[in-house]
Scaffold this motif. Structure first.
Motif, PDB file in Angstrom:
ATOM      1  N   PRO A 174       0.820  -1.229   0.000  1.00 22.82           N
ATOM      2  CA  PRO A 174       0.000   0.000   0.000  1.00 22.82           C
ATOM      3  C   PRO A 174       0.847   1.269   0.000  1.00 22.82           C
ATOM      4  CG  PRO A 174      -0.768  -1.540   1.687  1.00 22.82           C
ATOM      5  CD  PRO A 174       0.507  -2.088   1.158  1.00 22.82           C
ATOM      6  N   LYS A 175       1.917   1.280   0.790  1.00 24.80           N
ATOM      7  CA  LYS A 175       2.741   2.490   0.941  1.00 24.80           C
ATOM      8  C   LYS A 175       3.351   2.909  -0.407  1.00 24.80           C
ATOM      9  CE  LYS A 175       4.570   5.617   3.663  1.00 24.80           C
ATOM     10  NZ  LYS A 175       3.697   6.747   3.950  1.00 24.80           N
ATOM     11  N   LEU A 176       3.768   1.931  -1.203  1.00 21.27           N
ATOM     12  CA  LEU A 176       4.346   2.258  -2.514  1.00 21.27           C
ATOM     13  C   LEU A 176       3.310   2.939  -3.408  1.00 21.27           C
ATOM     14  CD1 LEU A 176       6.583  -0.792  -3.481  1.00 21.27           C
ATOM     15  CD2 LEU A 176       7.320   1.580  -3.316  1.00 21.27           C
ATOM     16  N   TYR A 177       2.105   2.367  -3.444  1.00 23.70           N
ATOM     17  CA  TYR A 177       1.046   2.990  -4.262  1.00 23.70           C
ATOM     18  C   TYR A 177       0.727   4.398  -3.761  1.00 23.70           C
ATOM     19  CZ  TYR A 177      -0.040  -1.266  -6.861  1.00 23.70           C
ATOM     20  OH  TYR A 177       0.021  -2.339  -7.711  1.00 23.70           O
ATOM     21  N   GLN A 178       0.643   4.564  -2.448  1.00 19.89           N
ATOM     22  CA  GLN A 178       0.313   5.884  -1.881  1.00 19.89           C
ATOM     23  C   GLN A 178       1.353   6.926  -2.297  1.00 19.89           C
ATOM     24  OE1 GLN A 178       0.247   4.572   2.150  1.00 19.89           O
ATOM     25  NE2 GLN A 178      -1.940   4.138   2.187  1.00 19.89           N
ATOM     26  N   GLU A 179       2.638   6.553  -2.156  1.00 25.04           N
ATOM     27  CA  GLU A 179       3.700   7.528  -2.454  1.00 25.04           C
ATOM     28  C   GLU A 179       3.845   7.789  -3.957  1.00 25.04           C
ATOM     29  OE1 GLU A 179       4.989   9.457  -0.230  1.00 25.04           O
ATOM     30  OE2 GLU A 179       3.848   8.362   1.284  1.00 25.04           O
ATOM     31  N   TYR A 180       3.622   6.754  -4.763  1.00 27.39           N
ATOM     32  CA  TYR A 180       3.670   6.914  -6.216  1.00 27.39           C
ATOM     33  C   TYR A 180       2.531   7.839  -6.656  1.00 27.39           C
ATOM     34  CZ  TYR A 180       3.977   5.405 -11.162  1.00 27.39           C
ATOM     35  OH  TYR A 180       4.114   5.366 -12.531  1.00 27.39           O
ATOM     36  N   PHE A 181       1.352   7.616  -6.106  1.00 23.62           N
ATOM     37  CA  PHE A 181       0.169   8.439  -6.383  1.00 23.62           C
ATOM     38  C   PHE A 181       0.433   9.890  -5.991  1.00 23.62           C
ATOM     39  CE2 PHE A 181      -4.214   9.767  -4.881  1.00 23.62           C
ATOM     40  CZ  PHE A 181      -4.807   9.799  -6.133  1.00 23.62           C
ATOM     41  N   ARG A 182       0.994  10.075  -4.798  1.00 22.32           N
ATOM     42  CA  ARG A 182       1.320  11.437  -4.318  1.00 22.32           C
ATOM     43  C   ARG A 182       2.337  12.105  -5.245  1.00 22.32           C
ATOM     44  NH1 ARG A 182       1.043  12.788   1.106  1.00 22.32           N
ATOM     45  NH2 ARG A 182       1.380  10.594   1.690  1.00 22.32           N
ATOM     46  N   MET A 183       3.353  11.317  -5.662  1.00 20.28           N
ATOM     47  CA  MET A 183       4.413  11.875  -6.511  1.00 20.28           C
ATOM     48  C   MET A 183       3.840  12.375  -7.843  1.00 20.28           C
ATOM     49  SD  MET A 183       6.604  11.335  -9.289  1.00 20.28           S
ATOM     50  CE  MET A 183       6.706   9.624  -9.733  1.00 20.28           C
ATOM     51  N   GLU A 184       2.947  11.598  -8.457  1.00 24.01           N
ATOM     52  CA  GLU A 184       2.382  12.017  -9.751  1.00 24.01           C
ATOM     53  C   GLU A 184       1.533  13.279  -9.594  1.00 24.01           C
ATOM     54  OE1 GLU A 184       3.287  11.315 -12.533  1.00 24.01           O
ATOM     55  OE2 GLU A 184       4.003   9.256 -12.617  1.00 24.01           O
ATOM     56  N   VAL A 188      -9.576   5.193   1.273  1.00 26.65           N
ATOM     57  CA  VAL A 188      -9.684   6.504   1.916  1.00 26.65           C
ATOM     58  C   VAL A 188      -8.311   7.182   1.996  1.00 26.65           C
ATOM     59  CG1 VAL A 188     -10.153   7.646   4.137  1.00 26.65           C
ATOM     60  CG2 VAL A 188     -11.810   6.029   3.190  1.00 26.65           C
ATOM     61  N   SER A 189      -7.255   6.384   2.184  1.00 24.25           N
ATOM     62  CA  SER A 189      -5.905   6.988   2.270  1.00 24.25           C
ATOM     63  C   SER A 189      -5.550   7.672   0.944  1.00 24.25           C
ATOM     64  CB  SER A 189      -4.856   5.930   2.634  1.00 24.25           C
ATOM     65  OG  SER A 189      -4.585   5.080   1.527  1.00 24.25           O
ATOM     66  N   LEU A 190      -5.962   7.079  -0.185  1.00 23.06           N
ATOM     67  CA  LEU A 190      -5.702   7.712  -1.490  1.00 23.06           C
ATOM     68  C   LEU A 190      -6.552   8.970  -1.662  1.00 23.06           C
ATOM     69  CD1 LEU A 190      -5.457   4.596  -3.853  1.00 23.06           C
ATOM     70  CD2 LEU A 190      -3.594   5.870  -2.811  1.00 23.06           C
ATOM     71  N   LEU A 191      -7.780   8.912  -1.166  1.00 22.36           N
ATOM     72  CA  LEU A 191      -8.645  10.098  -1.233  1.00 22.36           C
ATOM     73  C   LEU A 191      -8.041  11.240  -0.406  1.00 22.36           C
ATOM     74  CD1 LEU A 191     -11.198  11.565  -2.017  1.00 22.36           C
ATOM     75  CD2 LEU A 191     -12.445  10.333  -0.238  1.00 22.36           C
ATOM     76  N   SER A 192      -7.504  10.918   0.766  1.00 21.12           N
ATOM     77  CA  SER A 192      -6.892  11.949   1.622  1.00 21.12           C
ATOM     78  C   SER A 192      -5.704  12.605   0.918  1.00 21.12           C
ATOM     79  CB  SER A 192      -6.409  11.337   2.941  1.00 21.12           C
ATOM     80  OG  SER A 192      -7.491  10.753   3.614  1.00 21.12           O
ATOM     81  N   ILE A 193      -4.953  11.803   0.156  1.00 26.29           N
ATOM     82  CA  ILE A 193      -3.810  12.368  -0.600  1.00 26.29           C
ATOM     83  C   ILE A 193      -4.344  13.278  -1.706  1.00 26.29           C
ATOM     84  CG2 ILE A 193      -1.884  11.811  -2.155  1.00 26.29           C
ATOM     85  CD1 ILE A 193      -1.555   9.178  -0.430  1.00 26.29           C
ATOM     86  N   ALA A 194      -5.344  12.798  -2.431  1.00 26.15           N
ATOM     87  CA  ALA A 194      -5.897  13.600  -3.544  1.00 26.15           C
ATOM     88  C   ALA A 194      -6.470  14.925  -3.041  1.00 26.15           C
ATOM     89  CB  ALA A 194      -6.981  12.801  -4.270  1.00 26.15           C
ATOM     90  N   GLN A 195      -7.019  14.924  -1.825  1.00 27.88           N
ATOM     91  CA  GLN A 195      -7.630  16.147  -1.283  1.00 27.88           C
ATOM     92  C   GLN A 195      -6.602  17.236  -0.978  1.00 27.88           C
ATOM     93  OE1 GLN A 195      -9.836  14.250   1.855  1.00 27.88           O
ATOM     94  NE2 GLN A 195     -11.762  14.359   0.754  1.00 27.88           N
TER      95      GLN A 195
END
Length: 466
Positions: A44-54, A108-115
């Motif tokens: 999960p952490k890799l996806y979260q950080e990759y998503f944040r980076m993009e 929800v963690s991905l939504l929090s990053i997108a917000q």
């Protein structure tokens, strides 16, 4: 480093961050994330950080483009791909991530990053809609959706309320909307976990400070209703019966608290917590039935789980009964409670003896227990402390207590040996000539690290005296 430690996702993230932030190479960072996901396709952490980076990369490019446009500069060969500027790459990562990691919390963690990114409103809406569609049977989703209502203004576009009264009314309206979602949630998902979320929310809001009496009363009523409904549906776990009773006791609702305690005991007959809560209600309401219920509890419950009840009984008796009655309880408890649990009981008994009858009583209790193993170091330290608080502190007594303590803990507790030496040196009736012998006894008895600590402490003490 990555070749040797490819099994550590945190290192891939660190490397990608370095590429992105220090070397300003989004392409290298992207390649690192893609390589990392081949090694860790479900991290999960890799996806979260990759998503944040993009998303960060898209935001940076959007700002750059705006600056150029503002300055009316020709950007020449610089290309700003539309799919990056709109966050389309981040969206692809999101879609891929949620197809692999099927969890509402992760969603929800991905939504929090997108917000965190204002330009990604469409993406935020899509993630939010997907969350409700994909995880409608997860209490976490409903909990998140309900709590979101706290952040949404009642009449968008209006000025926020200024007066305290208006602010409280606005908070009240938001909480009503939250509860409407929770009410729908417990109908759609009538489970213990869903009710737990609802009750936790009610308790959190009730704990919030407010000067509005109306809002406070509304919160209390809402919490009581939620507890009652969950209880009627038999969806209230043991710890929430405890919370409910505690809340009722804080408001001095003794009759209701007793009803809830009795209902809880019907469901959890073998729970020491529920017996304790009922006893607490009786004690707080000064009921004449308290002693009888204590007796009943010990008949009904397994002896090995009764330690908290023995302690409660002794504490209650100390305030409500005679010294003889309390001592009789401690004596019964010492016979009934064995093994490790008895250690706490002996300390409590010794404390009570000193409180109720001074050092003389404490010495008598210590003497009666001195062969009743197991002990704790604190048990001996307490009696040593009580002796030292006396005007006529007897060195002979201290010696006996130290010797008994060292018989139990002499191989592991270097501080006991050190304190014994200091006592012989500093007490008016101490014998400094004994210190050498105590030192060598310590060296013989202490094991490994404890012996090294003792030598170091002793050397420091000697140096302090020179």
């Amino acid at each position: 480093m990555l070749a040797i430690h490819s099994n550590k996702p945190a290192l891939w993230i660190m490397a990608a961050k370095w590429e992105m932030e220090d070397r300003l190479s989004s392409e290298s960072a992207r390649q690192l994330f893609l390589r990392a996901l081949r090694f860790h396709p479900e991290c999960p952490k890799l996806y979260q950080e990759y998503f944040r980076m993009e998303l960060m990369h898209a935001e940076k490019l959007r700002k750059e483009k705006q600056e150029f446009e503002k300055a009316k500069m020709d950007v020449g060969n610089l290309e700003y791909a539309e799919e990056i500027l709109t966050g389309e790459l981040a969206r692809i990562i999101y879609k891929n991530a949620v197809s692999i990691i099927k969890s509402a919390e992760f969603h929800v963690s991905l939504l929090s990053i997108a917000q965190l990114f204002d330009f990604a409103k469409d993406l935020q809406r899509e993630i939010y809609d997907d969350l409700q569609a994909l995880h409608t049977d997860d209490p976490f989703t409903w909990d998140y959706v309900a709590r979101r209502e706290l952040e949404i203004e009642s009449q968008p576009g209006e000025e926020p309320p200024v007066m305290k009264q208006a602010k409280a009314a606005e908070v009240g309206r938001r909480e009503e909307r939250c509860c409407a979602v929770y009410e729908e949630a417990v109908k759609t998902l009538p489970t213990e976990a869903m009710w737990k979320c609802y009750i936790n929310f009610c308790m959190e809001r009730f704990a919030k400070k407010t000067n509005s009496r109306l809002l406070r009363e509304k919160r209390l009523e809402r919490t009581m209703v939620a507890f009652r409904k969950a209880h009627e549906l038999k969806l209230l776990p043991e710890f929430q019966y405890k919370q409910w009773i505690e809340l009722l006791l804080r408001r001095d609702f003794f009759k209701e608290a007793l009803e809830v305690a009795e209902a809880g005991m019907e469901l959890f007959r073998d729970s020491v917590t529920m017996w304790q809560m009922k006893l607490r209600v009786l004690i707080d309401s000064k009921s004449p039935d308290t002693a009888v219920l204590f007796e009943e509890a010990f008949v009904h419950l397994k002896p090995q789980i009764c330690l908290p009840l023995w302690i409660s009984w002794a504490e209650w008796s100390e305030g409500a009964k005679s010294q003889e009655d309390t001592e009789a309880i401690f004596k019964k408890a010492i016979l009934a409670v064995t093994g490790v649990d008895s250690v706490t009981l002996k300390e409590k008994y010794l404390d009570w003896a000193y409180r109720s009858g001074g050092c003389k009583k404490a010495r008598a209790v210590f003497k009666s227990l001195q062969e009743s193993r197991p002990f704790s170091v604190d048990f001996f330290r307490k009696i040593i402390q009580f002796e030292k608080e006396q005007e006529s502190c007897k060195m002979a007594n201290l010696r006996e207590y130290y010797e008994r303590a060292l018989r139990e803990f002499g191989s592991v507790d270097s501080d006991l040996w050190m304190d014994y030496i200091k006592e012989e040196l500093n007490h008016p009736h101490g014998r400094p000539e004994n210190c050498g012998q105590i030192y060598w006894r310590a060296m013989k008895m202490l094991q490994g690290e404890s012996a090294e600590q003792f030598v170091a402490k002793h050397a420091m003490h000697q140096a302090g005296h020179l």
